[in-house]
Design a protein around this motif. Sequence first.
Motif, short mmCIF file in Angstrom:
data_model
loop_
_atom_site.label_atom_id
_atom_site.label_comp_id
_atom_site.label_asym_id
_atom_site.label_seq_id
_atom_site.Cartn_x
_atom_site.Cartn_y
_atom_site.Cartn_z
N GLY A 1 0.80 -1.21 0.00
CA GLY A 1 0.00 0.00 0.00
C GLY A 1 0.84 1.26 0.00
N SER A 2 2.08 1.17 -0.49
CA SER A 2 2.93 2.35 -0.55
C SER A 2 2.36 3.37 -1.54
N GLY A 3 2.67 4.63 -1.28
CA GLY A 3 2.18 5.68 -2.15
C GLY A 3 2.99 5.81 -3.41
N ILE A 4 2.51 6.68 -4.30
CA ILE A 4 3.18 6.85 -5.59
C ILE A 4 4.57 7.47 -5.41
N ILE A 5 4.76 8.22 -4.31
CA ILE A 5 6.06 8.87 -4.12
C ILE A 5 7.11 7.82 -3.79
N THR A 6 6.76 6.88 -2.90
CA THR A 6 7.69 5.80 -2.57
C THR A 6 8.09 5.03 -3.82
N MET A 7 7.09 4.76 -4.67
CA MET A 7 7.39 4.00 -5.89
C MET A 7 8.29 4.80 -6.81
N ALA A 8 8.07 6.12 -6.86
CA ALA A 8 8.91 6.96 -7.72
C ALA A 8 10.35 6.95 -7.21
N ILE A 9 10.53 7.00 -5.88
CA ILE A 9 11.89 6.97 -5.34
C ILE A 9 12.55 5.63 -5.67
N ALA A 10 11.76 4.55 -5.56
CA ALA A 10 12.30 3.24 -5.90
C ALA A 10 12.75 3.22 -7.36
N SER A 11 11.96 3.84 -8.24
CA SER A 11 12.34 3.84 -9.66
C SER A 11 13.63 4.63 -9.85
N LEU A 12 13.81 5.66 -9.06
CA LEU A 12 15.05 6.42 -9.13
C LEU A 12 16.24 5.53 -8.76
N GLY A 13 16.07 4.73 -7.69
CA GLY A 13 17.13 3.81 -7.28
C GLY A 13 17.46 2.82 -8.39
N ILE A 14 16.41 2.30 -9.03
CA ILE A 14 16.62 1.35 -10.13
C ILE A 14 17.37 2.03 -11.27
N GLY A 15 17.00 3.27 -11.56
CA GLY A 15 17.67 4.01 -12.63
C GLY A 15 19.15 4.20 -12.33
N ILE A 16 19.48 4.55 -11.07
CA ILE A 16 20.88 4.75 -10.69
C ILE A 16 21.66 3.45 -10.89
N MET A 17 21.04 2.34 -10.46
CA MET A 17 21.72 1.05 -10.60
C MET A 17 21.97 0.70 -12.06
N LEU A 18 20.93 0.87 -12.86
CA LEU A 18 21.04 0.53 -14.27
C LEU A 18 22.13 1.36 -14.94
N ARG A 19 22.14 2.66 -14.61
CA ARG A 19 23.13 3.57 -15.20
C ARG A 19 24.55 3.13 -14.80
N ALA A 20 24.70 2.73 -13.54
CA ALA A 20 26.02 2.30 -13.07
C ALA A 20 26.46 1.04 -13.80
N VAL A 21 25.53 0.10 -13.97
CA VAL A 21 25.90 -1.16 -14.62
C VAL A 21 26.27 -0.91 -16.08
N ILE A 22 25.50 -0.06 -16.75
CA ILE A 22 25.80 0.24 -18.16
C ILE A 22 27.18 0.88 -18.26
N GLN A 23 27.49 1.75 -17.32
CA GLN A 23 28.80 2.40 -17.35
C GLN A 23 29.91 1.40 -17.04
N MET A 24 29.59 0.44 -16.19
CA MET A 24 30.57 -0.57 -15.85
C MET A 24 30.93 -1.41 -17.07
N ILE A 25 29.91 -1.71 -17.89
CA ILE A 25 30.14 -2.57 -19.05
C ILE A 25 30.76 -1.78 -20.21
N TRP A 26 30.20 -0.61 -20.49
CA TRP A 26 30.61 0.10 -21.71
C TRP A 26 31.49 1.32 -21.44
N GLY A 27 31.72 1.63 -20.17
CA GLY A 27 32.61 2.75 -19.86
C GLY A 27 31.96 4.10 -20.09
N PRO A 28 32.74 5.17 -19.86
CA PRO A 28 32.15 6.51 -19.94
C PRO A 28 32.21 7.12 -21.35
N THR A 29 32.75 6.40 -22.32
CA THR A 29 32.90 7.02 -23.65
C THR A 29 31.61 6.95 -24.44
N ALA A 30 31.53 7.84 -25.44
CA ALA A 30 30.36 7.86 -26.32
C ALA A 30 30.62 7.01 -27.55
#
Lengths: 300, 246, 346
Positions: free
Chosen positions: A102-131
Amino acid sequence: MDILQLLIIGTIVGSIIGLGAMGLTLSYGVMKFANFAHGDFMTLGMFLAYVVISDLGWGTSPIGNFSFGFGLIPAIILAILGVGCFAIITDHFVHRHLRLRGSGIITMAIASLGIGIMLRAVIQMIWGPTAFRFTTGINTALTLPGDLKIKPDQIFICALTLLCTIGLYLLLYRTQLGKAMRATSDNSELASIAGIDTDRIRMATWGISGGLTAIAGIMLAMQSQLRFDTGFTFLLPMFAAVILGGIGNPWGALLGGLIVGITQELSTEWINPGFKPGVPFVLLIVMLLFRPRGIFGSSI
Amino acid sequence: MTALLSVNDVSTGYVGLEIVHKISIQVDKGEIVTIIGPNGAGKSTLLKAIAGVLTKFEGTVILNQQNVTKLSASNMVIAGASFVPQTDNIFPSLSIKENLEMGGFLRNSGINERIKEVLSMFPELEKRPNEKAGNLSGGQRQALAISRALMLDPVLLMLDEPTAALSPALREEIFDRIDTIRESGVAILMVEQNAKEALLRSDRGYVLVAGESVLEQTGPELVANPDVGRLFLGAERNQQTDNEGN
Amino acid sequence: MDHQYEKNFMAIPDSVILVTLIGATNWGVGFLTTVAIFAIVALALNLQWGYTGIFNFGVVAFFMIGAYTSALLTLPPPSKFESHILGLELPVLIGWFSAALAGGLLALVIGLPTLRLRRDFLAIATIGVATIIRSIANTTEGFVNRGSGLNGIPRFLDNFTNASDYKWVLLVIMIVMLSAVYFGLQRVTAAPWGRVLRAIRDNEETAMAAGKHTVSFRMQAFVLGGAIMGLAGALWAHRTGSISPTAFNDLFGTFVIWTMVMVGGSGNNKGAVIGALAVGFFWFGTPLIQEDLPDILGTRVFQLRELTVGLLIVLFLLFQPHGLIREKPQVSRFITKRKNMYQQLD
């Protein structure tokens, strides 16, 4: 630059924003929370396609005047499936639990932010910071009457957006699944009272939202380049488009995307292009001040 | 004869707040049963709990000899009990036809036939199936909500204040339709504010006060009961005049 | 085992131990100084989010505007290699005060269009503010020296000691500031004002029904929080001596702060400080052990700590939603009011 030329570029950028925003607004409408990982979903799509196009050595021989070969087709399919599945899996492990509690939409939005940070870190880990770029070849621009230039790839981007929009329309208005998605977006409690399995509808929504985002990501990478944070920086224009069009309204999101894209490009005629990232923000604030429910009204 | 629906000692409410305490009610096949009571008595809460929208803290619910206590709202529909909430009971951005299709989402076949059957009861909806439900008037919304609930051929229809905020003429019309639905063999359990009119058409009625069941009688008996009349039916007259404006 | 250990230990010359000790002390002092600043930001976010439920995803914007304001006011006029406005050589304290003012003003400007709307709109808007402020700093000619940043920002009270002891002075200053903010916030959040904020956070409708102008109360908390963030930004600028737009990224300036509040436990000030200490130790500590890690991890240590920050947010939301320190339940008259509301819903 010529205003008409800026209009063309704006339309192309706007198509990409619009397509990504359609995915974002669908999940916003059905799930009710703002998915702050949406931009990173987009990046995931780009890199999945990149794996097929370059790492696996496909798509080297270009079709006609385009910069890409047939390798783009499996690339798009892999990206759609990959991002769709990723979205479904994260919902299953994270948001479903929060919903049950029964968490509110704000809690879910914060969770999505956490997921985004993780995903971004993993992508950077695999492909590095270059374009990266999908292809190294030059995509020669076509000259239209009035000395306007447009690349074949950019025509492809607009055409694909149109195709996706028609596809989404048919899905939402002609199939039972699509209607159930709209119903769940309207009122999820009533949807389950009517006997609709809203968990399944949420899964389908994540899949479709992720798929649209993946396509938008590929188009963005085609138009510019791909980096671990490309999608994240694209989050603000997409949110601006969603709010402009009214949350939960895919056509509004597309139109909002076009407005944001065209305004962004046209602004460079008068202001320093360095301010371009601020344009969606100004549009967003103006909209929030005068019409917070969007041009067409929002479903939530 | 075994009851179609039997609610036994059910307690329910919201997290950390029990509103309904150990209520037992019964609905037989083809019956209209009305629950009345003052504001805050827990009438709607009880109905929501039976429909599976709220969880039950204790007690059992038996429908057609099947234990449905633990079923979710969407599974209650499959079991044969449809629920119409008091407000927000239609999908506003969907058309009339699409609303009904959602009501029949679990139907494998004959969806269009069923839509025709259901709509034949409500001619004003039948005329414009592609109208957006959000554009409908209050009475039409209620009609659509009831139609939606009938799409899966339920054995029991649960209505939460179906005539609240409607004009007397529309109220009369909705009650007439409820009679029609009962004649087709569907039992009806409803919560009503317009208690007198509802009770006169009911086979039985329950009076709920402060989350407890205090009285069970036939509908006409309850109307004739001086206590009930003084407590609920008299007070209700003022409310009716208030609602006239809607 | 023991014997061998002792032998190895004995083999280390005394001077190395001494150097390591000095290194550890230096690091410890620097770490605590930094964490104190971050704890101030975490306290400010806790006031906005933990106490009032304001969803600020642009913390770094307030931090940055404070840092630049104070730097521009206290710096000498620009040299011929630099181009920025002001450079008034004002006293550092005036810089700090103005930084708080700037942070509060920014909150007011953002809050006016967004605080009365859906709560998540503020998050979307604040993410945008950080973007726009960075792009203004990076792009505008002759404003804040663009990408080269501002350098040589004067220190506070550095004429008392020699350079090597100044770190202690700095640490004391930061701890004094942190204590001031902490006890100040303790006071206001325990006061009736704080109770109203919590009531708004828990149930806006009820608070509104009780006759509170919720928007104005939320605005007050947002502005006060923004001012504290601005002040912290100024402390940061005068501690590092140089600032540039790229340093103020969303991850370090916003999401790490959020993690501190989530880990510590939102809704109580002690939690915010403890969260800042724990997450700060992890965040600033991991690069130090980079060389000790196996190569596969060592080369990716910055991404790994980023991944951990995301993971911490999700894990705490799922398994420890109240954080390490749980908010004390406050019995307020709103709770009883809320119960009555529920009954009337029926």
